[in-house]
Design a protein around this motif. Structure first.
Motif, short mmCIF file in Angstrom:
data_model
loop_
_atom_site.label_atom_id
_atom_site.label_comp_id
_atom_site.label_asym_id
_atom_site.label_seq_id
_atom_site.Cartn_x
_atom_site.Cartn_y
_atom_site.Cartn_z
N SER A 49 -27.67 -37.49 -5.79
CA SER A 49 -26.94 -36.70 -6.80
C SER A 49 -26.17 -35.55 -6.16
N HIS A 50 -25.02 -35.24 -6.75
CA HIS A 50 -24.24 -34.09 -6.28
C HIS A 50 -24.89 -32.82 -6.82
N PRO A 51 -24.87 -31.72 -6.05
CA PRO A 51 -25.47 -30.48 -6.52
C PRO A 51 -24.93 -30.02 -7.88
N ASP A 111 -33.44 -30.02 -0.10
CA ASP A 111 -32.78 -30.94 0.83
C ASP A 111 -33.44 -30.90 2.21
N LEU A 153 -26.65 -32.06 -10.62
CA LEU A 153 -28.04 -31.64 -10.79
C LEU A 153 -28.12 -30.37 -11.64
N PHE A 192 -24.75 -25.81 -4.39
CA PHE A 192 -25.85 -25.76 -5.34
C PHE A 192 -25.92 -24.38 -6.01
N SER A 221 -30.49 -33.44 -3.11
CA SER A 221 -29.12 -33.80 -3.46
C SER A 221 -28.58 -34.83 -2.48
N LEU A 255 -33.76 -26.78 -5.02
CA LEU A 255 -33.10 -27.72 -4.13
C LEU A 255 -33.93 -27.80 -2.85
#
Length: 69
Positions: free
Chosen positions: A20-22, A41, A25, A51, A11, A39
């Motif tokens: 991208s923003h959680p 990250d 997504l 998320f 993210s 996720l």
């Protein structure tokens, strides 16, 4: 795509690796019928709560892993 899960998704909270923003997504995964989304990250845990909440709202299961193997 029921039964399919992206296992490597970064993210915008992942410094230098994602944009991208959680929430976006999770929404896109739900639009495509995915049961879960991972996720992965790096460098921070900042997007984990966002998320998990976004996945719960979208109806998909959150899978998360932070850091390196």
């Amino acid at each position: 795509m029921p039964g399919f899960t992206h296992l490597h998704t970064a993210s915008g909270c992942s410094l230098r690796y994602g944009a991208s923003h959680p929430e976006r997504l999770a929404a896109r995964a739900a639009e495509r019928g995915m049961d879960a989304l991972a996720l992965t990250d790096r460098d921070t845990l900042a997007g984990t709560i966002r998320f998990a909440k976004a996945c719960a709202k979208a109806g998909s299961a959150p899978c998360r892993r932070e850091g390196r193997p």
